[in-house]
Design a protein around this motif. Structure first.
Motif, PDB file in Angstrom:
ATOM      1  N   ASN A 129     -13.355  27.980  -5.249  1.00 15.02           N
ATOM      2  CA  ASN A 129     -13.671  28.796  -6.574  1.00 15.02           C
ATOM      3  C   ASN A 129     -15.071  29.180  -6.485  1.00 15.02           C
ATOM      4  OD1 ASN A 129     -11.395  27.792  -7.842  1.00 15.02           O
ATOM      5  ND2 ASN A 129     -10.965  29.868  -7.531  1.00 15.02           N
ATOM      6  N   THR A 130     -15.483  29.924  -6.647  1.00  9.30           N
ATOM      7  CA  THR A 130     -17.336  30.268  -7.295  1.00  9.30           C
ATOM      8  C   THR A 130     -16.306  31.305  -9.028  1.00  9.30           C
ATOM      9  OG1 THR A 130     -17.457  32.591  -6.431  1.00  9.30           O
ATOM     10  CG2 THR A 130     -18.482  30.732  -5.367  1.00  9.30           C
ATOM     11  N   MET A 131     -17.530  30.881  -9.700  1.00 11.81           N
ATOM     12  CA  MET A 131     -17.106  30.720 -10.977  1.00 11.81           C
ATOM     13  C   MET A 131     -18.605  31.815 -11.548  1.00 11.81           C
ATOM     14  SD  MET A 131     -14.960  29.002 -13.889  1.00 11.81           S
ATOM     15  CE  MET A 131     -16.223  27.711 -14.355  1.00 11.81           C
ATOM     16  N   SER A 132     -18.650  33.084 -12.163  1.00 15.19           N
ATOM     17  CA  SER A 132     -19.741  33.504 -12.754  1.00 15.19           C
ATOM     18  C   SER A 132     -19.729  33.095 -14.659  1.00 15.19           C
ATOM     19  CB  SER A 132     -19.818  35.500 -12.500  1.00 15.19           C
ATOM     20  OG  SER A 132     -20.241  34.511 -11.178  1.00 15.19           O
ATOM     21  N   ILE A 133     -20.433  32.877 -15.171  1.00 11.06           N
ATOM     22  CA  ILE A 133     -20.441  32.013 -16.562  1.00 11.06           C
ATOM     23  C   ILE A 133     -21.948  32.600 -16.718  1.00 11.06           C
ATOM     24  CG2 ILE A 133     -20.380  30.450 -15.835  1.00 11.06           C
ATOM     25  CD1 ILE A 133     -18.465  30.233 -18.823  1.00 11.06           C
ATOM     26  N   GLN A 134     -22.210  33.408 -18.192  1.00 11.58           N
ATOM     27  CA  GLN A 134     -23.086  33.427 -18.675  1.00 11.58           C
ATOM     28  C   GLN A 134     -24.290  33.416 -17.789  1.00 11.58           C
ATOM     29  OE1 GLN A 134     -23.279  29.949 -20.854  1.00 11.58           O
ATOM     30  NE2 GLN A 134     -21.947  30.240 -22.776  1.00 11.58           N
ATOM     31  N   GLY A 135     -24.487  34.576 -16.606  1.00 13.47           N
ATOM     32  CA  GLY A 135     -25.743  34.509 -15.796  1.00 13.47           C
ATOM     33  C   GLY A 135     -25.926  33.281 -14.839  1.00 13.47           C
ATOM     34  N   MET A 136     -24.514  32.578 -14.326  1.00 15.36           N
ATOM     35  CA  MET A 136     -24.918  31.771 -13.961  1.00 15.36           C
ATOM     36  C   MET A 136     -23.300  31.049 -12.767  1.00 15.36           C
ATOM     37  SD  MET A 136     -25.915  28.063 -16.553  1.00 15.36           S
ATOM     38  CE  MET A 136     -23.614  28.105 -17.528  1.00 15.36           C
ATOM     39  N   GLU A 137     -23.580  31.103 -11.514  1.00 14.49           N
ATOM     40  CA  GLU A 137     -22.873  30.933 -11.020  1.00 14.49           C
ATOM     41  C   GLU A 137     -22.856  29.875 -10.183  1.00 14.49           C
ATOM     42  OE1 GLU A 137     -21.032  33.112  -7.664  1.00 14.49           O
ATOM     43  OE2 GLU A 137     -22.442  33.625  -9.365  1.00 14.49           O
ATOM     44  N   ILE A 138     -21.076  28.900 -10.273  1.00 13.39           N
ATOM     45  CA  ILE A 138     -20.772  27.748 -10.618  1.00 13.39           C
ATOM     46  C   ILE A 138     -19.387  27.870  -9.440  1.00 13.39           C
ATOM     47  CG2 ILE A 138     -19.628  25.835 -12.426  1.00 13.39           C
ATOM     48  CD1 ILE A 138     -20.853  27.437 -14.548  1.00 13.39           C
ATOM     49  N   ALA A 139     -19.756  26.339  -8.953  1.00 12.37           N
ATOM     50  CA  ALA A 139     -19.131  25.897  -8.109  1.00 12.37           C
ATOM     51  C   ALA A 139     -17.565  25.137  -8.564  1.00 12.37           C
ATOM     52  CB  ALA A 139     -19.560  25.606  -6.663  1.00 12.37           C
ATOM     53  N   MET A 140     -16.641  25.759  -8.037  1.00 14.50           N
ATOM     54  CA  MET A 140     -15.759  24.988  -8.653  1.00 14.50           C
ATOM     55  C   MET A 140     -14.576  24.155  -8.072  1.00 14.50           C
ATOM     56  SD  MET A 140     -13.661  26.061 -11.984  1.00 14.50           S
ATOM     57  CE  MET A 140     -12.767  27.126 -11.585  1.00 14.50           C
ATOM     58  N   ASN A 141     -13.862  23.263  -7.499  1.00 13.94           N
ATOM     59  CA  ASN A 141     -12.946  22.802  -6.644  1.00 13.94           C
ATOM     60  C   ASN A 141     -12.072  22.013  -7.410  1.00 13.94           C
ATOM     61  OD1 ASN A 141     -12.214  19.833  -5.411  1.00 13.94           O
ATOM     62  ND2 ASN A 141     -13.070  20.926  -4.060  1.00 13.94           N
ATOM     63  N   THR A 142     -11.097  22.029  -7.334  1.00 16.23           N
ATOM     64  CA  THR A 142      -9.782  21.652  -8.581  1.00 16.23           C
ATOM     65  C   THR A 142      -8.692  21.232  -7.690  1.00 16.23           C
ATOM     66  OG1 THR A 142     -10.235  23.470  -9.970  1.00 16.23           O
ATOM     67  CG2 THR A 142      -8.555  22.516 -10.189  1.00 16.23           C
ATOM     68  N   LYS A 143      -8.591  20.121  -7.310  1.00 14.03           N
ATOM     69  CA  LYS A 143      -7.529  19.046  -6.385  1.00 14.03           C
ATOM     70  C   LYS A 143      -6.360  19.345  -7.769  1.00 14.03           C
ATOM     71  CE  LYS A 143      -9.517  16.404  -4.003  1.00 14.03           C
ATOM     72  NZ  LYS A 143      -9.960  14.929  -3.028  1.00 14.03           N
ATOM     73  N   LYS A 144      -4.870  20.067  -7.436  1.00 18.14           N
ATOM     74  CA  LYS A 144      -3.796  19.581  -8.321  1.00 18.14           C
ATOM     75  C   LYS A 144      -2.354  18.636  -7.166  1.00 18.14           C
ATOM     76  CE  LYS A 144      -2.183  23.024 -11.247  1.00 18.14           C
ATOM     77  NZ  LYS A 144      -1.401  23.778 -11.050  1.00 18.14           N
ATOM     78  N   MET A 145      -1.827  18.442  -8.438  1.00 22.20           N
ATOM     79  CA  MET A 145      -0.043  17.125  -8.002  1.00 22.20           C
ATOM     80  C   MET A 145       0.903  17.219  -9.236  1.00 22.20           C
ATOM     81  SD  MET A 145       0.031  13.817  -6.448  1.00 22.20           S
ATOM     82  CE  MET A 145      -0.800  13.490  -5.092  1.00 22.20           C
ATOM     83  N   GLY A 146       1.262  18.080  -8.652  1.00 25.59           N
ATOM     84  CA  GLY A 146       3.347  18.575  -9.886  1.00 25.59           C
ATOM     85  C   GLY A 146       1.368  18.905 -11.889  1.00 25.59           C
TER      86      GLY A 146
END
Length: 229
Positions: A67-84
């Motif tokens: 994902n990219t996440m825009s918050i408080q004027g910042m652009e944040i790259a986010m990588n999330t791994k899920k298993m159960g």
């Protein structure tokens, strides 16, 4: 650089459905609700079918969401791994990383070298987690179904002690939900291997407004138990 404060719900927000959340800033013209003849189970079944079908969702054992996440004027790259019920989310901004991890029993947040345990209050719910969040909906938690009109469209609404969840009558898909963790609206979905995932989300929590855009989802590849050690 000042310390980045990221709402906890962003770690698991819409790797699939959002534990999501009211967003009066982006949704207007809600009307009074009326009781529906449909049952909570029917709404949940319709939702799972709209996402791709229950059997197909259950076949997803792991996901990697970028994902990219825009918050408080910042652009944040986010990588999330899920298993159960396990997840690891890494957010990167301006050369710094914030990691949130849950191994199925306990977890932590590591921000700019400062590591702290996840709040004990969130652990029971995290233990109930699924790789596909929609599979965690339990009809027994909802007393009934109401119908509300928002901007001229009808939504089936499920209400529990956790919040309110609005499903588009026409598509069956989750549109928005209101929970104690914050407010979020799913603006669009993307389809990967025949399964729909939230693509664009507008959220608000802990006094912060967040826009999350999903750029890539990988299913059943690239995730092992080692990722959550």
């Amino acid at each position: 650089m000042k310390k980045i404060i990221i709402p906890f719900f962003c770690a698991v927000l819409f790797t699939t459905t959002v534990n999501a959340q009211n967003a009066t800033s982006v949704v207007t013209s809600a009307t009074a609700s009326v009781k529906s003849k449909l049952s909570p189970q029917q709404i949940i079944d319709s939702y799972l079918n709209a996402l791709g079908g229950k059997s197909k969702l259950e076949a997803v054992k792991t996901t990697i969401t970028e994902n990219t996440m825009s918050i408080q004027g910042m652009e944040i790259a986010m990588n999330t791994k899920k298993m159960g019920n396990k997840f690891k989310s890494v957010q990167s901004v301006m050369g710094q990383e914030v990691t949130q991890m849950f191994d199925g029993e306990k977890g932590y947040v590591n921000q700019m070298g400062t590591k702290s345990d996840l709040p004990a209050t969130v652990i029971p719910e995290l233990k109930k987690g699924k790789t596909i969040d929609a599979l965690g909906y339990d009809a027994a938690n909802f007393s009934g179904v109401t119908v509300e009109k928002i901007d001229g469209k009808d939504y089936n609404v499920l209400t529990s002690d956790k919040g309110k969840f609005y499903f588009d009558v026409a598509t069956g898909l989750l549109y928005k939900s209101n929970t104690e963790m914050g407010d979020a609206v799913v603006k669009s979905y993307l389809t990967v291997d025949g399964i729909k995932f939230p693509e664009n989300i507008e959220a608000e929590g802990s006094g912060q407004k967040v826009v999350i855009k999903t750029t890539k989802i990988t299913i059943n590849s690239g995730v092992t138990d080692v990722d959550f050690k």
